[in-house]
Design a protein around this motif. Structure first.
Motif, PDB file in Angstrom:
ATOM      1  N   VAL A  60       1.084  -1.261   0.221  1.00 48.92           N
ATOM      2  CA  VAL A  60      -0.106   0.283  -0.085  1.00 48.92           C
ATOM      3  C   VAL A  60       0.832   1.306  -0.146  1.00 48.92           C
ATOM      4  N   SER A  61       0.549   2.229  -0.700  1.00 52.30           N
ATOM      5  CA  SER A  61       1.328   3.443  -0.803  1.00 52.30           C
ATOM      6  C   SER A  61       0.488   4.574  -1.181  1.00 52.30           C
ATOM      7  N   VAL A  62       1.005   5.743  -0.819  1.00 54.48           N
ATOM      8  CA  VAL A  62       0.436   6.913  -1.121  1.00 54.48           C
ATOM      9  C   VAL A  62       1.212   7.989  -2.245  1.00 54.48           C
ATOM     10  N   GLN A  63       0.556   8.679  -2.912  1.00 52.39           N
ATOM     11  CA  GLN A  63       1.410   9.569  -3.704  1.00 52.39           C
ATOM     12  C   GLN A  63       0.476  10.870  -4.109  1.00 52.39           C
ATOM     13  N   LEU A 102       0.628  13.712   4.985  1.00 54.29           N
ATOM     14  CA  LEU A 102      -0.116  13.963   3.671  1.00 54.29           C
ATOM     15  C   LEU A 102      -0.435  15.304   3.220  1.00 54.29           C
ATOM     16  N   ALA A 103      -0.361  16.402   4.063  1.00 49.85           N
ATOM     17  CA  ALA A 103      -0.561  17.941   3.607  1.00 49.85           C
ATOM     18  C   ALA A 103       0.538  18.212   2.967  1.00 49.85           C
ATOM     19  N   ALA A 104       1.759  17.714   3.507  1.00 54.66           N
ATOM     20  CA  ALA A 104       3.184  18.414   2.830  1.00 54.66           C
ATOM     21  C   ALA A 104       3.545  17.429   1.420  1.00 54.66           C
ATOM     22  N   LEU A 105       2.870  16.244   1.354  1.00 59.01           N
ATOM     23  CA  LEU A 105       3.371  15.175   0.093  1.00 59.01           C
ATOM     24  C   LEU A 105       3.368  16.102  -1.008  1.00 59.01           C
ATOM     25  N   ASP A 106       4.373  15.906  -1.844  1.00 55.50           N
ATOM     26  CA  ASP A 106       4.461  16.696  -3.125  1.00 55.50           C
ATOM     27  C   ASP A 106       4.621  15.435  -4.116  1.00 55.50           C
ATOM     28  N   PRO A 107       4.134  15.724  -5.488  1.00 57.16           N
ATOM     29  CA  PRO A 107       4.475  14.914  -6.495  1.00 57.16           C
ATOM     30  C   PRO A 107       5.851  14.561  -6.592  1.00 57.16           C
ATOM     31  N   SER A 108       6.717  15.471  -6.500  1.00 59.42           N
ATOM     32  CA  SER A 108       8.315  15.096  -6.534  1.00 59.42           C
ATOM     33  C   SER A 108       8.628  13.992  -5.336  1.00 59.42           C
ATOM     34  N   ASP A 109       7.824  13.916  -4.366  1.00 56.29           N
ATOM     35  CA  ASP A 109       8.267  12.918  -3.367  1.00 56.29           C
ATOM     36  C   ASP A 109       8.033  11.489  -3.958  1.00 56.29           C
ATOM     37  N   VAL A 158      -4.258  13.884  -3.413  1.00 56.61           N
ATOM     38  CA  VAL A 158      -3.560  12.636  -2.710  1.00 56.61           C
ATOM     39  C   VAL A 158      -4.338  11.281  -3.138  1.00 56.61           C
ATOM     40  N   GLU A 159      -3.309  10.109  -3.461  1.00 57.76           N
ATOM     41  CA  GLU A 159      -4.076   9.031  -3.834  1.00 57.76           C
ATOM     42  C   GLU A 159      -3.616   7.786  -2.784  1.00 57.76           C
ATOM     43  N   LEU A 160      -4.243   6.940  -2.671  1.00 55.34           N
ATOM     44  CA  LEU A 160      -3.898   5.536  -1.980  1.00 55.34           C
ATOM     45  C   LEU A 160      -3.928   4.443  -2.901  1.00 55.34           C
TER      46      LEU A 160
END
Length: 99
Positions: free
Chosen positions: A31-34, A85-92, A46-48
């Motif tokens: 399971v991942s988030v992006q 999750l609020a700081a998660l960026d596509p570059s991550d 954000v997607e799970l």
């Protein structure tokens, strides 16, 4: 009907118009988030992603009811650090939270 994702001792469940699907813990490969940005307004979401041992996968996004609680419960199940999750960026890129 509002799409919903929830986690319990059995696994991860997704409830949508077509019904509820349960992904049992032993059947979950990863399971991942992006985070993503969508044109034309560059809107972030954000997607799970839940990958089954068979190779199939399913996704839920932050518009699903229970999304943030589910992500926290999945990370806790795996003993993984909960990403911000609020700081998660596509570059991550893809951030694995289970196993």
């Amino acid at each position: 009907m509002v799409s919903r994702v929830f986690v319990d001792d059995n696994g991860i469940s997704l409830a949508e118009v077509a019904g509820t699907v349960l992904y049992r813990w032993p059947e979950i490969a990863e399971v991942s988030v992006q985070a993503w940005r969508l044109p034309p307004e560059n809107q972030r979401f954000v997607e799970l992603d839940i990958s089954h041992v068979s190779g199939d996968f399913v996704t839920a996004n932050e518009l699903f009811e229970g999304f943030y609680d589910a992500v926290a419960a999945i990370a806790a199940q795996a003993g993984a650090r909960l990403p911000d999750l609020a700081a998660l960026d596509p570059s991550d890129g893809v951030v694995q939270i289970y196993p």
